[in-house]
Design a protein around this motif. Structure first.
Motif, PDB file in Angstrom:
ATOM      1  N   SER A  21       0.862  -1.186   0.181  1.00 54.05           N
ATOM      2  CA  SER A  21      -0.040   0.024  -0.250  1.00 54.05           C
ATOM      3  C   SER A  21       0.940   1.241  -0.069  1.00 54.05           C
ATOM      4  O   SER A  21       2.066   1.204   0.694  1.00 54.05           O
ATOM      5  N   THR A  78      -4.846   6.637  -1.862  1.00 51.15           N
ATOM      6  CA  THR A  78      -4.052   5.470  -1.701  1.00 51.15           C
ATOM      7  C   THR A  78      -3.635   4.879  -3.062  1.00 51.15           C
ATOM      8  O   THR A  78      -4.661   4.774  -4.027  1.00 51.15           O
ATOM      9  N   THR A  80      -2.305   0.857  -4.381  1.00 53.52           N
ATOM     10  CA  THR A  80      -2.093  -0.609  -4.070  1.00 53.52           C
ATOM     11  C   THR A  80      -1.661  -1.467  -5.043  1.00 53.52           C
ATOM     12  O   THR A  80      -1.957  -1.246  -6.246  1.00 53.52           O
TER      13      THR A  80
END
Length: 122
Positions: A21, A78, A80
């Protein structure tokens, strides 16, 4: 203006999975192309996966196609990288990266994360 912090690296056996992440700060996150790079000892830093500003387009290195998946959530800032069926040759330091350009080429990266170690060994 943009800070990137990676997490999720570790030591796993071949065939295992890991999820990396990248948490980003800064108002320009949604305007940045994002990517994951990796660098093994004695090797050049290489692009593993990239994702467009909206998340509508992705790129994968041939060596990871079908095994890795990149995604982003602009509302949460974010990015990932889901890594499945890991192989010893995937061992490297993995870096999150952001660029103002459309292609996340290493020499065009504006911001780098600190890196997280991924080791695949039996």
């Amino acid at each position: 203006q943009v800070q990137l912090v990676e997490s999720g690296g570790g030591l796993v056996q071949p065939g295992a999975s890991l999820r990396l992440s990248c948490a980003a700060s800064g108002r320009t996150f949604s305007s940045s192309t994002m990517g994951w790079f990796r660098q093994a000892p004695g090797k050049e830093r290489e692009l593993v996966a990239g994702i467009s500003r909206s998340g509508g387009s992705t790129y994968y290195a041939d060596s990871v196609k079908g095994r890795f998946t990149i995604s982003r959530d602009n509302s949460k800032n974010t990015v990932t990288l889901q890594m499945n069926s890991l192989k010893p040759e995937d061992t490297a330091v993995y870096y999150c990266a952001a660029t103002r350009y459309s292609t996340p080429i290493a020499n065009k990266v504006d911001y780098w994360g600190q890196g997280t170690q991924v080791t695949v060994s039996s």
